[in-house]
Scaffold this motif. Structure first.
Motif, PDB file in Angstrom:
ATOM      1  N   ASP A  79      45.007 110.022  73.246  1.00 58.66           N
ATOM      2  CA  ASP A  79      45.131 110.449  74.639  1.00 58.66           C
ATOM      3  C   ASP A  79      46.274 111.443  74.808  1.00 58.66           C
ATOM      4  O   ASP A  79      46.158 112.408  75.571  1.00 58.66           O
ATOM      5  CB  ASP A  79      45.359 109.243  75.556  1.00 58.66           C
ATOM      6  CG  ASP A  79      44.060 108.668  76.093  1.00 58.66           C
ATOM      7  OD1 ASP A  79      43.095 109.433  76.251  1.00 58.66           O
ATOM      8  OD2 ASP A  79      44.017 107.457  76.343  1.00 58.66           O
ATOM      9  N   THR A  80      47.370 111.220  74.110  1.00 59.16           N
ATOM     10  CA  THR A  80      48.485 112.156  74.198  1.00 59.16           C
ATOM     11  C   THR A  80      48.056 113.546  73.746  1.00 59.16           C
ATOM     12  O   THR A  80      48.432 114.553  74.361  1.00 59.16           O
ATOM     13  CB  THR A  80      49.664 111.658  73.335  1.00 59.16           C
ATOM     14  OG1 THR A  80      50.093 110.382  73.821  1.00 59.16           O
ATOM     15  CG2 THR A  80      50.828 112.630  73.383  1.00 59.16           C
TER      16      THR A  80
ATOM     17  N   GLU B 145      50.106 119.437  77.695  1.00 62.50           N
ATOM     18  CA  GLU B 145      51.422 119.282  77.073  1.00 62.50           C
ATOM     19  C   GLU B 145      52.416 118.718  78.076  1.00 62.50           C
ATOM     20  O   GLU B 145      52.454 119.141  79.241  1.00 62.50           O
ATOM     21  CB  GLU B 145      51.912 120.627  76.548  1.00 62.50           C
ATOM     22  CG  GLU B 145      53.231 120.550  75.790  1.00 62.50           C
ATOM     23  CD  GLU B 145      53.624 121.892  75.205  1.00 62.50           C
ATOM     24  OE1 GLU B 145      54.761 121.979  74.678  1.00 62.50           O
ATOM     25  OE2 GLU B 145      52.813 122.833  75.277  1.00 62.50           O
ATOM     26  N   ALA B 146      53.193 117.749  77.653  1.00 62.75           N
ATOM     27  CA  ALA B 146      54.149 117.096  78.544  1.00 62.75           C
ATOM     28  C   ALA B 146      55.181 118.088  79.053  1.00 62.75           C
ATOM     29  O   ALA B 146      55.626 118.984  78.325  1.00 62.75           O
ATOM     30  CB  ALA B 146      54.838 115.949  77.811  1.00 62.75           C
ATOM     31  N   ASP B 147      55.593 117.929  80.319  1.00 56.22           N
ATOM     32  CA  ASP B 147      56.625 118.796  80.869  1.00 56.22           C
ATOM     33  C   ASP B 147      57.987 118.409  80.310  1.00 56.22           C
ATOM     34  O   ASP B 147      58.123 117.442  79.564  1.00 56.22           O
ATOM     35  CB  ASP B 147      56.605 118.768  82.403  1.00 56.22           C
ATOM     36  CG  ASP B 147      56.876 117.378  82.987  1.00 56.22           C
ATOM     37  OD1 ASP B 147      57.455 116.529  82.279  1.00 56.22           O
ATOM     38  OD2 ASP B 147      56.496 117.145  84.152  1.00 56.22           O
ATOM     39  N   ALA B 148      59.010 119.174  80.690  1.00 54.53           N
ATOM     40  CA  ALA B 148      60.342 118.965  80.115  1.00 54.53           C
ATOM     41  C   ALA B 148      60.894 117.586  80.451  1.00 54.53           C
ATOM     42  O   ALA B 148      61.663 117.014  79.667  1.00 54.53           O
ATOM     43  CB  ALA B 148      61.290 120.056  80.614  1.00 54.53           C
TER      44      ALA B 148
ATOM     45  N   VAL C 117      57.947 110.741  75.669  1.00 57.32           N
ATOM     46  CA  VAL C 117      56.837 110.742  74.721  1.00 57.32           C
ATOM     47  C   VAL C 117      57.366 110.756  73.288  1.00 57.32           C
ATOM     48  O   VAL C 117      56.872 110.035  72.413  1.00 57.32           O
ATOM     49  CB  VAL C 117      55.907 111.950  74.971  1.00 57.32           C
ATOM     50  CG1 VAL C 117      54.817 112.034  73.902  1.00 57.32           C
ATOM     51  CG2 VAL C 117      55.275 111.863  76.359  1.00 57.32           C
ATOM     52  N   ALA C 118      58.389 111.572  73.051  1.00 55.58           N
ATOM     53  CA  ALA C 118      58.960 111.669  71.707  1.00 55.58           C
ATOM     54  C   ALA C 118      59.584 110.345  71.270  1.00 55.58           C
ATOM     55  O   ALA C 118      59.498 109.963  70.097  1.00 55.58           O
ATOM     56  CB  ALA C 118      60.001 112.780  71.667  1.00 55.58           C
ATOM     57  N   ALA C 119      60.220 109.633  72.189  1.00 52.94           N
ATOM     58  CA  ALA C 119      60.821 108.335  71.846  1.00 52.94           C
ATOM     59  C   ALA C 119      59.759 107.358  71.366  1.00 52.94           C
ATOM     60  O   ALA C 119      59.989 106.577  70.433  1.00 52.94           O
ATOM     61  CB  ALA C 119      61.563 107.764  73.050  1.00 52.94           C
ATOM     62  N   LEU C 120      58.580 107.395  71.992  1.00 48.49           N
ATOM     63  CA  LEU C 120      57.466 106.554  71.542  1.00 48.49           C
ATOM     64  C   LEU C 120      56.963 107.001  70.179  1.00 48.49           C
ATOM     65  O   LEU C 120      56.774 106.197  69.270  1.00 48.49           O
ATOM     66  CB  LEU C 120      56.326 106.598  72.558  1.00 48.49           C
ATOM     67  CG  LEU C 120      56.553 105.891  73.897  1.00 48.49           C
ATOM     68  CD1 LEU C 120      55.435 106.251  74.874  1.00 48.49           C
ATOM     69  CD2 LEU C 120      56.615 104.383  73.701  1.00 48.49           C
TER      70      LEU C 120
END
Length: 405
Positions: A333-334, A339-342, A348-351
């Protein structure tokens, strides 16, 4: 005889029910998927249960013989639901789907005593959120990366009026009736110190450990040294008078509304300020099936359908969560979402980097977190010293754990 034969057919034709805490408006994309599901079969329908009453409603409703087929479960409710026999174990195909496609910490959130109980849905992660306008005004161009840096920045930002009350706060803890505003940052900081909250088998607490005690001391130092106090609420961050807070991603919409056109320029999300080995806490919801559902296979098929990407597009669940500014830990899903905003990207990166450790799933989790919150507050305001207070807390928590483990 005719009526006896007709009963199973009627039961099979009843729509599958999906019970969640989101309002009809919030769940609109998911409800659209349910409305379109199984047009040549029984279909599916949405049932809203309020968040505050969810667990109690589920347990009492089941006693009355009224249970939905599918639940969306907050991870800390899971231990009690499993203990009461509410949840069915997933088929192997669902277990494989989750373990192959979701981050490890999120899989842990849906796992009790080594058994996975469903498909993770909404995920929240804690990170440092900074008001860069206040940081820049105090002479800092980037968020802090260590606790010492954060203390220095917060102290430079904090101002007080003639009555010695804080006007601009360099840092703030969140106030909440459950105590989560103190407890969840405490978890993140303790994990970053290399500690844990409970032993792996949940039979022992680790709240008197060096890591937990040091964390309580760090939090207390912010108040006892005059940098902030508990009259300041991190939930007021959108008003612009707070420099930094440790907060979850779901609060983005309120921050965005408060900052308006200044949001992209003045709001920054960064790592928990505990050096290179920082960790954080995540909590999650997951979809599980009632153990008494007369159509368990069909219910698991629907769970899978709602959480699988659709021909390159995100899943029904991910579409709903994205509209709410919430996260999914599904790697597929990601990839399918924009693309994720700032603001969202660091969460998301922590996950993805397995920095996020799941909120502990233990029996009486809400009661235990209330005890932790009360002790932390006593230490933070100076009514107790960290060492003895955490030692006493550890004993109180283990007294409760001993009833179940």
């Amino acid at each position: 005889m005719a009526s006896l034969l007709a009963a199973p057919t009627t039961a099979q034709e009843r729509p599958l029910t999906v019970a969640m805490h989101y309002t009809q408006e919030q769940a609109a994309p998911l409800i659209a998927c349910l409305d379109a599901y199984g047009t040549d079969g029984p279909g599916a329908e949405y049932q809203q249960i309020s968040y505050g009453d969810y667990l109690q409603t589920v347990l009492t409703g089941r006693l009355a013989g009224q249970a939905p087929d599918i639940y969306n479960v907050y991870s800390i409710w899971a231990a009690q639901m499993v203990d009461n026999g509410v949840l069915a174990t997933p088929p192997a195909a669902v277990t494989d789907f989750v373990t192959a496609g979701y981050s490890a910490g999120t899989v842990d959130a849906a796992t009790i005593d080594g058994t996975l109980w469903g498909v993770p849905t909404e995920v929240s992660v804690y990170m440092l959120v900074s008001n860069m306008a206040l940081l820049r005004e105090a002479g800092f161009d980037t968020p802090p990366t260590t606790w010492a840096e954060m203390r220095e920045m917060a102290q430079a930002i904090t101002t007080r009026n003639d009555q010695d009350r804080i006007e601009t706060a360099g840092f703030a803890f969140a106030q909440s009736s459950s105590g989560a505003g103190l407890v969840h940052p405490f978890y993140a900081l303790t994990y970053s110190e290399g500690g844990d909250i409970y032993a792996d088998d949940r039979s022992e607490a680790m709240l008197e450990s060096d890591a937990a005690t040091a964390t309580a001391g760090l939090m207390a130092g912010m108040v006892q040294d005059g940098i902030t106090d508990l009259s300041v609420d991190a939930y007021d961050f959108p008003a612009g008078g707070i420099g930094m807070m440790i907060m979850a991603n779901w609060y983005e919409s309120a921050i965005r509304e408060g900052f308006g056109d200044r949001f992209d320029e003045d709001v920054a999300v960064s790592a928990i300020p505990m050096g290179e080995d920082w960790k954080t806490m995540q909590y999650a919801f997951f979809m599980g099936v009632d153990s008494a559902s007369d159509r368990s296979d069909a219910a698991w098929d629907l769970v899978r359908h709602l959480n699988e990407p659709r021909d390159g597009a995100p899943s029904c669940m991910a579409e709903m969560l994205d509209g709410l500014g919430a996260l999914t830990a599904s790697s597929a899903d990601t990839a399918a979402l924009p693309e994720a905003d700032a603001f969202t990207a660091p969460f998301v990166a922590a996950l993805a980097d397995d920095r996020a450790i799941s909120q502990p799933n233990v029996m009486q989790a809400s009661e235990l977190e209330g005890l932790i919150a009360r002790t932390l507050e006593e230490v933070i305001v100076g009514d107790a010293e960290a060492g003895p207070a955490m030692e006493e807390l550890d004993g109180d928590v283990e007294d409760i754990l001993s009833e179940f483990y």
